[in-house]
Design an enzyme around this catalytic site. Structure first.
Site, PDB file in Angstrom:
ATOM      1  N   SER A   8       3.787   2.615  18.635  1.00  0.00           N
ATOM      2  CA  SER A   8       2.999   1.560  19.278  1.00  0.00           C
ATOM      3  C   SER A   8       3.918   0.520  19.904  1.00  0.00           C
ATOM      4  O   SER A   8       4.708  -0.120  19.198  1.00  0.00           O
ATOM      5  CB  SER A   8       2.095   0.881  18.255  1.00  0.00           C
ATOM      6  OG  SER A   8       1.636  -0.341  18.786  1.00  0.00           O
ATOM      7  N   HIS A  33       1.610   4.778  22.253  1.00  0.00           N
ATOM      8  CA  HIS A  33       0.388   4.088  21.834  1.00  0.00           C
ATOM      9  C   HIS A  33       0.390   2.666  22.404  1.00  0.00           C
ATOM     10  O   HIS A  33       1.332   1.897  22.199  1.00  0.00           O
ATOM     11  CB  HIS A  33       0.331   4.058  20.306  1.00  0.00           C
ATOM     12  CG  HIS A  33      -0.940   3.530  19.737  1.00  0.00           C
ATOM     13  ND1 HIS A  33      -2.090   4.289  19.630  1.00  0.00           N
ATOM     14  CD2 HIS A  33      -1.255   2.305  19.246  1.00  0.00           C
ATOM     15  CE1 HIS A  33      -3.054   3.556  19.082  1.00  0.00           C
ATOM     16  NE2 HIS A  33      -2.576   2.335  18.848  1.00  0.00           N
ATOM     17  N   ASP A  35      -1.708  -0.866  22.686  1.00  0.00           N
ATOM     18  CA  ASP A  35      -2.759  -1.654  22.037  1.00  0.00           C
ATOM     19  C   ASP A  35      -3.238  -2.776  22.953  1.00  0.00           C
ATOM     20  O   ASP A  35      -2.470  -3.684  23.289  1.00  0.00           O
ATOM     21  CB  ASP A  35      -2.208  -2.274  20.747  1.00  0.00           C
ATOM     22  CG  ASP A  35      -2.020  -1.233  19.658  1.00  0.00           C
ATOM     23  OD1 ASP A  35      -3.009  -0.565  19.312  1.00  0.00           O
ATOM     24  OD2 ASP A  35      -0.888  -1.090  19.165  1.00  0.00           O
ATOM     25  N   MET A  37      -5.773  -5.900  23.290  1.00  0.00           N
ATOM     26  CA  MET A  37      -6.577  -6.828  22.458  1.00  0.00           C
ATOM     27  C   MET A  37      -7.097  -7.965  23.322  1.00  0.00           C
ATOM     28  O   MET A  37      -6.338  -8.523  24.122  1.00  0.00           O
ATOM     29  CB  MET A  37      -5.716  -7.415  21.353  1.00  0.00           C
ATOM     30  CG  MET A  37      -5.045  -6.378  20.479  1.00  0.00           C
ATOM     31  SD  MET A  37      -4.015  -7.177  19.246  1.00  0.00           S
ATOM     32  CE  MET A  37      -3.318  -5.739  18.432  1.00  0.00           C
ATOM     33  N   HIS A  66      -5.464   2.212  23.060  1.00  0.00           N
ATOM     34  CA  HIS A  66      -6.377   1.801  21.984  1.00  0.00           C
ATOM     35  C   HIS A  66      -6.997   0.463  22.376  1.00  0.00           C
ATOM     36  O   HIS A  66      -6.320  -0.570  22.354  1.00  0.00           O
ATOM     37  CB  HIS A  66      -5.547   1.695  20.686  1.00  0.00           C
ATOM     38  CG  HIS A  66      -6.278   1.180  19.504  1.00  0.00           C
ATOM     39  ND1 HIS A  66      -5.633   0.744  18.371  1.00  0.00           N
ATOM     40  CD2 HIS A  66      -7.611   1.031  19.254  1.00  0.00           C
ATOM     41  CE1 HIS A  66      -6.526   0.348  17.479  1.00  0.00           C
ATOM     42  NE2 HIS A  66      -7.738   0.497  17.993  1.00  0.00           N
ATOM     43  N   MET A  68      -9.023  -2.615  21.739  1.00  0.00           N
ATOM     44  CA  MET A  68      -9.638  -3.501  20.739  1.00  0.00           C
ATOM     45  C   MET A  68     -10.316  -4.623  21.521  1.00  0.00           C
ATOM     46  O   MET A  68      -9.885  -5.781  21.485  1.00  0.00           O
ATOM     47  CB  MET A  68      -8.562  -4.021  19.779  1.00  0.00           C
ATOM     48  CG  MET A  68      -8.119  -2.950  18.788  1.00  0.00           C
ATOM     49  SD  MET A  68      -6.512  -3.299  18.054  1.00  0.00           S
ATOM     50  CE  MET A  68      -5.454  -2.596  19.308  1.00  0.00           C
ATOM     51  N   MET A 137      -8.526   3.134  11.462  1.00  0.00           N
ATOM     52  CA  MET A 137      -7.673   1.963  11.241  1.00  0.00           C
ATOM     53  C   MET A 137      -7.343   1.877   9.755  1.00  0.00           C
ATOM     54  O   MET A 137      -8.249   1.849   8.911  1.00  0.00           O
ATOM     55  CB  MET A 137      -8.381   0.680  11.668  1.00  0.00           C
ATOM     56  CG  MET A 137      -8.546   0.514  13.173  1.00  0.00           C
ATOM     57  SD  MET A 137      -7.037   0.700  14.146  1.00  0.00           S
ATOM     58  CE  MET A 137      -5.960  -0.531  13.411  1.00  0.00           C
ATOM     59  N   GLY A 142      -5.563  -5.969  15.008  1.00  0.00           N
ATOM     60  CA  GLY A 142      -5.214  -7.268  15.568  1.00  0.00           C
ATOM     61  C   GLY A 142      -3.724  -7.581  15.512  1.00  0.00           C
ATOM     62  O   GLY A 142      -3.223  -8.302  16.356  1.00  0.00           O
ATOM     63  N   PHE A 143      -3.039  -7.019  14.533  1.00  0.00           N
ATOM     64  CA  PHE A 143      -1.624  -7.373  14.355  1.00  0.00           C
ATOM     65  C   PHE A 143      -0.829  -6.171  13.854  1.00  0.00           C
ATOM     66  O   PHE A 143      -1.355  -5.350  13.102  1.00  0.00           O
ATOM     67  CB  PHE A 143      -1.490  -8.510  13.325  1.00  0.00           C
ATOM     68  CG  PHE A 143      -2.300  -9.730  13.702  1.00  0.00           C
ATOM     69  CD1 PHE A 143      -1.783 -10.684  14.567  1.00  0.00           C
ATOM     70  CD2 PHE A 143      -3.596  -9.886  13.217  1.00  0.00           C
ATOM     71  CE1 PHE A 143      -2.546 -11.786  14.933  1.00  0.00           C
ATOM     72  CE2 PHE A 143      -4.360 -10.994  13.575  1.00  0.00           C
ATOM     73  CZ  PHE A 143      -3.837 -11.944  14.445  1.00  0.00           C
ATOM     74  N   GLY A 144       0.429  -6.125  14.255  1.00  0.00           N
ATOM     75  CA  GLY A 144       1.347  -5.142  13.692  1.00  0.00           C
ATOM     76  C   GLY A 144       1.886  -5.669  12.370  1.00  0.00           C
ATOM     77  O   GLY A 144       1.704  -6.844  12.035  1.00  0.00           O
ATOM     78  N   GLY A 145       2.540  -4.800  11.624  1.00  0.00           N
ATOM     79  CA  GLY A 145       3.275  -5.226  10.433  1.00  0.00           C
ATOM     80  C   GLY A 145       2.446  -5.524   9.197  1.00  0.00           C
ATOM     81  O   GLY A 145       2.945  -6.149   8.266  1.00  0.00           O
ATOM     82  N   ASP A 175      -3.750   4.540  12.246  1.00  0.00           N
ATOM     83  CA  ASP A 175      -3.084   3.387  12.856  1.00  0.00           C
ATOM     84  C   ASP A 175      -3.016   2.209  11.884  1.00  0.00           C
ATOM     85  O   ASP A 175      -4.048   1.665  11.489  1.00  0.00           O
ATOM     86  CB  ASP A 175      -3.898   3.008  14.113  1.00  0.00           C
ATOM     87  CG  ASP A 175      -3.200   1.979  14.973  1.00  0.00           C
ATOM     88  OD1 ASP A 175      -2.081   1.585  14.639  1.00  0.00           O
ATOM     89  OD2 ASP A 175      -3.807   1.587  15.988  1.00  0.00           O
ATOM     90  N   GLY A 176      -1.791   1.840  11.525  1.00  0.00           N
ATOM     91  CA  GLY A 176      -1.585   0.638  10.713  1.00  0.00           C
ATOM     92  C   GLY A 176      -0.828   0.924   9.423  1.00  0.00           C
ATOM     93  O   GLY A 176      -1.267   1.740   8.612  1.00  0.00           O
ATOM     94  N   GLY A 177       0.308   0.279   9.269  1.00  0.00           N
ATOM     95  CA  GLY A 177       1.065   0.397   8.018  1.00  0.00           C
ATOM     96  C   GLY A 177       1.675   1.757   7.769  1.00  0.00           C
ATOM     97  O   GLY A 177       1.962   2.125   6.629  1.00  0.00           O
ATOM     98  N   GLY A 197       4.173   1.241  14.576  1.00  0.00           N
ATOM     99  CA  GLY A 197       4.664   0.154  15.415  1.00  0.00           C
ATOM    100  C   GLY A 197       5.904  -0.481  14.838  1.00  0.00           C
ATOM    101  O   GLY A 197       7.038  -0.146  15.204  1.00  0.00           O
ATOM    102  N   SER A 198       5.708  -1.406  13.881  1.00  0.00           N
ATOM    103  CA  SER A 198       6.842  -2.152  13.347  1.00  0.00           C
ATOM    104  C   SER A 198       7.845  -1.237  12.639  1.00  0.00           C
ATOM    105  O   SER A 198       9.054  -1.489  12.686  1.00  0.00           O
ATOM    106  CB  SER A 198       6.352  -3.246  12.402  1.00  0.00           C
ATOM    107  OG  SER A 198       5.503  -2.700  11.422  1.00  0.00           O
TER     108      SER A 198
HETATM  109  C1  DX5 Z   1      -3.039  -3.001  15.121  1.00  0.00           C
HETATM  110  C2  DX5 Z   1      -2.671  -1.989  16.187  1.00  0.00           C
HETATM  111  C3  DX5 Z   1      -1.601  -1.073  15.776  1.00  0.00           C
HETATM  112  C4  DX5 Z   1      -0.290  -1.741  15.461  1.00  0.00           C
HETATM  113  C5  DX5 Z   1       0.273  -1.002  14.279  1.00  0.00           C
HETATM  114  O1  DX5 Z   1      -4.207  -3.630  15.454  1.00  0.00           O
HETATM  115  O2  DX5 Z   1      -3.794  -1.211  16.556  1.00  0.00           O
HETATM  116  O3  DX5 Z   1      -1.403  -0.011  16.708  1.00  0.00           O
HETATM  117  O4  DX5 Z   1       0.652  -1.742  16.506  1.00  0.00           O
HETATM  118  O5  DX5 Z   1       1.368  -1.675  13.804  1.00  0.00           O
HETATM  119  P1  DX5 Z   1       2.119  -1.267  12.457  1.00  0.00           P
HETATM  120  O6  DX5 Z   1       2.541   0.167  12.601  1.00  0.00           O
HETATM  121  O7  DX5 Z   1       3.252  -2.237  12.433  1.00  0.00           O
HETATM  122  O8  DX5 Z   1       1.134  -1.462  11.332  1.00  0.00           O
HETATM  123 ZN    ZN Z   2      -3.438   0.683  17.784  1.00  0.00          ZN
END
Ligand code: DX5
Ligand code: ZN
Length: 216
Positions: A8, A33, A35, A37, A66, A68, A137, A142-145, A175-177, A197-198
């Site tokens: 991402s 990917h 994102d 928002m 994606h 959002m 999800m 809404g946020f990475g990490g 997607d996420g973590g 992502g992160s």
């Molecule tokens: C969160 C995004 C994700 C995000 C994932 O709302 O949809 O795609 O980039 O980030 P990580 O992999 O850091 O959880």
């Molecule tokens: Zn995403």
């Protein structure tokens, strides 16, 4: 099919986005990917069309977009024109999901539907055969990490069973973590595509991390 990896770019270095996309081109990543928002559907704003179009010029891999955003029907065609190959909308943001999915496919893209962590997979029972991809999800969008919500593992298993029962060809993307540990559990449960992502972009050697995610 072996699993796919979709880094991402939300966690990329936006001052060096071209460089980061070129790194993804070189890497073993399968999709990119993206994102989007809107500050309404989720409490954050990422980036939009003026960033996507140049990204698409550099990217040599499919853009997995994606959304959002509220009421995504307003922009389906424009996302296609800016380079989306796979376009995923949120179940929670669509009043007439069947129509939205049909329109995405009619525009020549693959159609994805995303579910927030609290949304049960059963809401997709009557549309699953029409959907190319379900994006579960594993954090609140809404946020990475953020850290991984463990209940997702069980959701993947139940969704996999629904897809088999309906003889659908739908891919399951998470997607996420995602990291090596959660990624492995997700693949064992039946996931087909991992977004990260992160975990990729904060690493010292992102290309190596992608390679190792691919080998999970
Ligand atoms: C969160 C995004 C994700 C995000 C994932 O709302 O949809 O795609 O980039 O980030 P990580 O992999 O850091 O959880
Ligand atoms: Zn995403």
């Amino acid at each position: 099919m072996s699993h796919l990896i979709a880094p991402s770019v939300l966690s990329a270095d936006f001052l060096n986005l071209g460089r980061d996309i070129e790194m993804l081109n070189r890497s073993e990543a399968d999709w990119i990917h993206v994102d989007i928002m809107d500050g309404m559907f989720v409490p954050n704003i990422s980036f939009g069309f003026p960033v996507m179009a140049p990204m698409n010029k550099v990217a040599t891999k499919p853009m997995d977009v994606h959304l959002m955003i509220e009421d995504p029907d307003r922009y389906l065609e424009e996302f296609r024109d800016k380079g989306a190959d796979i376009l995923t909308v949120h179940y929670e943001a669509c009043r007439h999901l069947h129509r939205t999915v049909s329109q995405i496919k009619a525009l020549g893209m693959q159609a994805g539907v995303s579910l927030n962590p609290h949304t049960p997979i059963e809401v997709l029972e009557d549309i699953i055969t029409e959907v190319d991809l379900v994006l579960l999800m594993s954090v609140n969008p809404g946020f990475g990490g953020q850290s991984f919500i463990e209940n997702t593992i069980d959701k993947v298993k139940r969704l996999k069973a629904m897809i088999a029962r309906r003889s659908a060809k739908t891919l399951i993307e998470i997607d996420g973590g995602v990291n090596f540990e959660t990624g492995k559990k997700l693949l064992d449960a039946g996931a087909d595509v991992l977004v990260a992502g992160s975990f990729v972009f904060n690493a010292e050697k992102p290309e190596q991390v992608i390679k190792e995610l691919k080998e999970l």
